[in-house]
Scaffold this motif. Structure first.
Motif, PDB file in Angstrom:
ATOM      1  N   LYS A 125       0.824  -0.898  -0.206  1.00 42.90           N
ATOM      2  CA  LYS A 125       0.080   0.216   0.677  1.00 42.90           C
ATOM      3  C   LYS A 125       0.891   1.363  -0.382  1.00 42.90           C
ATOM      4  CE  LYS A 125      -3.842  -2.247   0.213  1.00 42.90           C
ATOM      5  NZ  LYS A 125      -4.418  -2.350  -0.774  1.00 42.90           N
ATOM      6  N   SER A 126       0.106   2.363  -0.562  1.00 41.34           N
ATOM      7  CA  SER A 126       0.973   3.637  -0.648  1.00 41.34           C
ATOM      8  C   SER A 126       1.486   4.327   0.782  1.00 41.34           C
ATOM      9  CB  SER A 126       0.368   4.594  -1.756  1.00 41.34           C
ATOM     10  OG  SER A 126      -0.548   4.737  -1.077  1.00 41.34           O
ATOM     11  N   THR A 129      -2.237   5.860   1.318  1.00 39.32           N
ATOM     12  CA  THR A 129      -2.920   4.922   2.403  1.00 39.32           C
ATOM     13  C   THR A 129      -2.830   4.049   3.458  1.00 39.32           C
ATOM     14  OG1 THR A 129      -3.393   4.721  -0.184  1.00 39.32           O
ATOM     15  CG2 THR A 129      -4.034   2.711   1.577  1.00 39.32           C
ATOM     16  N   ARG A 248       0.441  12.151 -12.463  1.00 38.33           N
ATOM     17  CA  ARG A 248       0.162  12.396 -10.562  1.00 38.33           C
ATOM     18  C   ARG A 248       1.886  12.861 -10.703  1.00 38.33           C
ATOM     19  NH1 ARG A 248      -2.932   7.756 -10.736  1.00 38.33           N
ATOM     20  NH2 ARG A 248      -4.626   8.077 -10.819  1.00 38.33           N
ATOM     21  N   ASP A 251       4.613  10.297 -10.050  1.00 33.25           N
ATOM     22  CA  ASP A 251       4.724   9.648 -10.115  1.00 33.25           C
ATOM     23  C   ASP A 251       5.618  10.325 -11.588  1.00 33.25           C
ATOM     24  OD1 ASP A 251       3.498   7.289  -9.871  1.00 33.25           O
ATOM     25  OD2 ASP A 251       1.106   7.983 -11.300  1.00 33.25           O
ATOM     26  N   GLN A 271       1.876   2.672 -11.667  1.00 32.89           N
ATOM     27  CA  GLN A 271       1.284   3.785 -10.536  1.00 32.89           C
ATOM     28  C   GLN A 271       1.779   3.664  -9.747  1.00 32.89           C
ATOM     29  OE1 GLN A 271      -2.333   6.353 -13.020  1.00 32.89           O
ATOM     30  NE2 GLN A 271      -2.028   3.401 -13.237  1.00 32.89           N
ATOM     31  N   SER A 272       2.198   4.995  -8.557  1.00 31.24           N
ATOM     32  CA  SER A 272       2.029   4.722  -7.726  1.00 31.24           C
ATOM     33  C   SER A 272       0.550   4.627  -6.935  1.00 31.24           C
ATOM     34  CB  SER A 272       3.364   6.159  -6.958  1.00 31.24           C
ATOM     35  OG  SER A 272       2.871   5.805  -5.507  1.00 31.24           O
ATOM     36  N   LYS A 273       0.098   5.512  -6.750  1.00 29.01           N
ATOM     37  CA  LYS A 273      -1.555   4.770  -6.131  1.00 29.01           C
ATOM     38  C   LYS A 273      -2.101   4.009  -6.441  1.00 29.01           C
ATOM     39  CE  LYS A 273      -5.525   7.604  -5.440  1.00 29.01           C
ATOM     40  NZ  LYS A 273      -6.815   9.429  -6.438  1.00 29.01           N
ATOM     41  N   THR A 274      -2.797   3.643  -7.552  1.00 23.44           N
ATOM     42  CA  THR A 274      -3.305   2.194  -8.080  1.00 23.44           C
ATOM     43  C   THR A 274      -2.591   1.093  -8.185  1.00 23.44           C
ATOM     44  OG1 THR A 274      -2.852   2.869 -10.615  1.00 23.44           O
ATOM     45  CG2 THR A 274      -4.669   3.869  -8.834  1.00 23.44           C
ATOM     46  N   ARG A 319       7.009  14.672  -4.666  1.00 21.12           N
ATOM     47  CA  ARG A 319       6.170  15.503  -5.345  1.00 21.12           C
ATOM     48  C   ARG A 319       5.852  16.453  -4.519  1.00 21.12           C
ATOM     49  NH1 ARG A 319       0.565  11.937  -2.348  1.00 21.12           N
ATOM     50  NH2 ARG A 319       1.259  12.068   0.045  1.00 21.12           N
ATOM     51  N   ARG A 345      -2.064  18.301 -10.163  1.00 21.73           N
ATOM     52  CA  ARG A 345      -3.942  17.892  -9.804  1.00 21.73           C
ATOM     53  C   ARG A 345      -4.591  18.782 -10.702  1.00 21.73           C
ATOM     54  NH1 ARG A 345      -7.938  18.498  -6.635  1.00 21.73           N
ATOM     55  NH2 ARG A 345     -10.012  16.715  -6.680  1.00 21.73           N
TER      56      ARG A 345
END
Length: 407
Positions: A125-126, A129, A248, A251, A271-274, A319, A345
């Motif tokens: 998980k990131s 999260t 993002r 990324d 992707q880091s999120k998904t 980021r 964003r």
């Protein structure tokens, strides 16, 4: 050589390995030399509280005799470096964060909470999260303790409902959606009764915001600024990459050399999120800007990340720096502030809106932006004023009558 001298040499040697600028090292050496002279005059050979206090009290300018903030800050930094080295074996450039994080009080709750966090890390998980799920699960366990629910077996539907009632007093309705998701994952981990899962609130509102995309004039001003102004090649490459792909910030910061296929002109990332793979075309403008940065400006480093900081020690950017770069360029291009801020964003919204205006399907837009759910792009539909106007209903045929307003 005494202990204090050895510690100072170790700290400076570590900074030299991290390619700290020589001017910065000389400044630290100046402060450490003052500390060594003071220690010698006091007959002390190691860092003690008495020596620290005396060194910090030495904050007067040698010429004017007045308080010098520069001298005080340098002495404070020198002490901090040595304290971190002694206590934490920390020799890096950034100060470690000592955060006061809430933890469950009961041993059983604390043990299960630690196991839950370990499982999240194991699943990959990131960081965001994990922090979100850690926070909500800890709050729930603390609430259970305060409600005299001292065992996992005693958690009931009423405990869950009461927790969200208490949470609603300080949390927005949209934030409760995230809380319910995190608690659902925690309940499944501890294998509670299915009734507790049904006690979690459902159909909570999703946080959305109507964001006006860039106008043609605003977009033109940004490209003109990138072409004319003397910006670093790194900042130009990052801004152009996000403006044309909608990636993002996390990324972009994590982009590595093996993610770019120069022969096939593609960018391939996970992707880091998904945690889903994403393949994007490497547009000529983006590819040229990245190549110029790598060949002409990028510092010499063994790191596989493409974008690095501009000051030593040269490390991959985060980021947060991506946001700062994009926000600075958009503000200097005189782009008015939006309700979601001016950052990566916002440019992501702009890319989606621009594709939608050209008639690109939702599924394609979702694939380009790396969404796992195609419905995630629904928020961008609200930015098309012409489409919204076409949805209005005429009032012809509806009987209406005039009335006089009375006070």
């Amino acid at each position: 050589m005494d202990d204090l001298s050895k510690q100072i040499e170790c700290v400076l040697a570590q900074h030299r390995k991290e390619n700290i600028r020589e001017s910065t090292l000389k400044l630290y050496q100046l402060g450490f030399n003052r500390l060594l002279r003071l220690a010698k005059s006091m007959g002390i050979c190691s860092l003690t509280q008495v020596l620290e206090n005396a060194f910090l009290a030495d904050n007067l300018h040698t010429v004017t005799g007045r308080y010098s903030s520069t001298r005080h800050k340098l002495h404070k930094l020198c002490i901090r470096k040595l304290v971190e080295y002694n206590e934490n074996a920390y020799r890096g450039w950034r100060r470690p964060l000592n955060r006061n994080i809430d933890k469950p009080g009961l041993p059983e709750y604390r043990q299960i909470h630690q196991a839950f966090l370990a499982q999240l890390h194991t699943e990959g998980k990131s960081k965001g999260t994990v922090e979100s799920y850690r926070n909500i699960s800890c709050k729930f366990l603390l609430f259970a303790e305060q409600s005299d629910v001292l065992r996992l077996e005693d958690i009931s539907e009423k405990t869950v409902v009461d927790f969200f009632v208490a949470l609603r007093a300080s949390w927005a309705a949209e934030s409760l959606r995230t809380a319910a998701s995190g608690l659902r994952t925690f309940f499944r981990f501890i294998e509670v009764d299915e009734s507790l899962l049904y006690a979690l609130p459902r159909r909570l509102p999703r946080k959305t915001a109507i964001v006006d995309p860039l106008t043609e004039d605003e977009e033109s001003r940004i490209w003109s600024y990138l072409a004319v102004q003397k910006l670093s090649m790194r900042d130009k490459a990052i801004t152009g990459l996000i403006m044309l792909t909608g990636l993002r910030a996390v990324d972009v910061a994590g982009l590595q050399f093996n993610d770019v296929d120069w022969f096939c002109n593609t960018i391939y990332i996970v992707q880091s999120k998904t945690k889903k793979a994403l393949v994007l075309p490497l547009l000529p403008r983006v590819g040229n800007d990245i190549a110029k940065y790598i060949c002409l400006e990028r510092p010499t480093s063994t790191s596989q990340h493409i974008f690095l900081t501009q000051k030593a020690p040269f490390r991959p950017i985060g980021r947060g720096l991506c946001y700062h770069i994009v926000s600075k360029i958009l503000r200097r291009s005189e782009v008015p502030k939006r309700n979601c801020g001016l950052g990566p964003r916002f440019l992501r919204h702009h890319v989606a809106s621009k594709m939608m205006n050209k008639g690109v399907s939702k599924s394609t837009i979702s694939a380009v932006l790396g969404h796992t759910n195609p419905d995630s792009v629904d928020v961008y539909i609200s930015t098309r004023e012409d489409k919204l106007r076409s949805c209005n209903l005429p009032l012809d045929g509806i009987p209406m009558q005039m009335e006089v307003l009375r006070p």
